[in-house]
Design an enzyme around this catalytic site. Sequence first.
Site, PDB file in Angstrom:
ATOM      1  N   GLY A 143      -8.313   0.284  -5.707  1.00 14.12           N
ATOM      2  CA  GLY A 143      -7.425   1.396  -5.360  1.00 14.12           C
ATOM      3  C   GLY A 143      -6.299   1.535  -6.377  1.00 14.12           C
ATOM      4  O   GLY A 143      -6.019   2.630  -6.889  1.00 14.12           O
ATOM      5  N   GLY A 183      -6.153  -4.056  -7.252  1.00 13.30           N
ATOM      6  CA  GLY A 183      -7.577  -3.913  -6.990  1.00 13.30           C
ATOM      7  C   GLY A 183      -8.105  -2.529  -7.349  1.00 13.30           C
ATOM      8  O   GLY A 183      -7.458  -1.786  -8.118  1.00 13.30           O
ATOM      9  N   GLY A 230     -12.992  -8.530   3.707  1.00 16.15           N
ATOM     10  CA  GLY A 230     -13.746  -7.665   2.802  1.00 16.15           C
ATOM     11  C   GLY A 230     -14.096  -6.378   3.519  1.00 16.15           C
ATOM     12  O   GLY A 230     -15.228  -6.189   3.943  1.00 16.15           O
ATOM     13  N   ASP A 232     -11.125  -9.293  -2.903  1.00 18.88           N
ATOM     14  CA  ASP A 232     -12.422  -8.646  -2.654  1.00 18.88           C
ATOM     15  C   ASP A 232     -13.369  -8.732  -3.852  1.00 18.88           C
ATOM     16  O   ASP A 232     -14.574  -8.524  -3.714  1.00 18.88           O
ATOM     17  CB  ASP A 232     -12.216  -7.169  -2.279  1.00 18.88           C
ATOM     18  CG  ASP A 232     -11.640  -7.012  -0.894  1.00 18.88           C
ATOM     19  OD1 ASP A 232     -11.611  -8.011  -0.148  1.00 18.88           O
ATOM     20  OD2 ASP A 232     -11.215  -5.898  -0.535  1.00 18.88           O
ATOM     21  N   THR A 272      -7.612  -8.994  -6.793  1.00 15.37           N
ATOM     22  CA  THR A 272      -7.957  -8.715  -5.403  1.00 15.37           C
ATOM     23  C   THR A 272      -8.948  -9.754  -4.911  1.00 15.37           C
ATOM     24  O   THR A 272      -9.916 -10.069  -5.618  1.00 15.37           O
ATOM     25  CB  THR A 272      -8.565  -7.301  -5.199  1.00 15.37           C
ATOM     26  OG1 THR A 272      -9.114  -7.237  -3.875  1.00 15.37           O
ATOM     27  CG2 THR A 272      -9.663  -6.969  -6.182  1.00 15.37           C
ATOM     28  N   ARG A 293       0.914  -1.140   0.000  1.00 12.64           N
ATOM     29  CA  ARG A 293       0.000   0.000   0.000  1.00 12.64           C
ATOM     30  C   ARG A 293       0.959   1.197   0.000  1.00 12.64           C
ATOM     31  O   ARG A 293       1.850   1.274   0.842  1.00 12.64           O
ATOM     32  CB  ARG A 293      -0.857   0.028   1.253  1.00 12.64           C
ATOM     33  CG  ARG A 293      -1.446  -1.331   1.623  1.00 12.64           C
ATOM     34  CD  ARG A 293      -2.873  -1.496   1.247  1.00 12.64           C
ATOM     35  NE  ARG A 293      -3.386  -2.797   1.681  1.00 12.64           N
ATOM     36  CZ  ARG A 293      -4.365  -3.430   1.088  1.00 12.64           C
ATOM     37  NH1 ARG A 293      -4.948  -2.906   0.026  1.00 12.64           N
ATOM     38  NH2 ARG A 293      -4.807  -4.585   1.538  1.00 12.64           N
TER      39      ARG A 293
END
Length: 293
Positions: free
Chosen positions: A102, A100, A168, A125, A123, A70
Amino acid sequence: MNIGILASGGDGAGMNYCLYNIYKKLYKHNKIFLFNRGYFGLINNDVLDFNFNYIKKHKNDGGIMIKTSRCPEFETLEGQEKALENLAKNKIDVLIVMGGNGSLKGAKELVKENINIMFIPCTIDNDVLNSEYCIGFDTACYNCASFINQVNDTMKSFNRTCIYEAMGRKCPAIAITVGNMVDADYMYVSNNCSVESCIEALRKIKEKKDAPIVILRENLIDIKYLKKEIENKLNLDVRTCIVGYLQRGGKPTKLEKNYAKKFAEKCVKEIKNKKFNQSIIVKNGFFVSEKLN
Ligand code: ADP
Ligand code: F6P
Ligand code: MG
């Protein structure tokens, strides 16, 4: 061509297999720059010197061998300027971003600066806009459901209820899918859910089932609080399990590898056709490219 590749945001099983399938098709006729730790490596011009044999050796591993991060610095103009300098210094013709939602926003910032981008949704998610599938999701669901099934064996022996927290942070995809896979008795997956409705659902089935299953999506309600409320209202013996990072790690499932390869093949095809600034997505079950804008 000089082709950059980076991985950004949360990792997922199958990313290594995708990377291998891209690299295999491109490395002989192009120069590949593998940026270490996503946008962080781009900002710091940190390029890995892996060879094809190394990438082949690790193609079935979980995680992502070129590392991810990140990187808040990339959300600043200063960070993006440093990244642009390094892209220019290395004369990168096209940059492949694996990440993902972001990471996609970050990639779009580079598109605005006239960098050629290819984006591959990766990702657990499964929440990249317009794509029915993101690399890592099937494995995460499989890992989570396998864990719950195993833990539930011992819950049944004791007639215990168990609340399982799935990953999530902003997205219910894993929790809902796993809830269906394990036939959960209540899925606490969105703000429309409530402690009261969870208790009502359990009240209805508690005489009929040995070990009721509650699936809770992370970041909604404190798991210990939910346990106490159920115990107080229903006189059930309740346990809690935060499933955690085992969802993100581990080797990719067969379906994951199949999808990872298809993403890779579509991405390579578009690069060879010089069709840049595309997100590779799954639409109506097909692997297609969609303009990034
Ligand atoms: P994911 O890609 O898995 O959704 P994140 O949301 O953490 O993971 O995003 C990964 C990285 O993408 C961030 O750490 C940051 O470097 C970059 N990013 C996210 N949002 C933006 C944005 N609005 N502008 C530029 N970069 C962004
Ligand atoms: O990759 C997505 C995700 O696993 C979310 O489901 C979760 O909320 C988040 O990442 C955790 O991220 P980190 O490991 O950076 O804390
Ligand atoms: Mg995300």
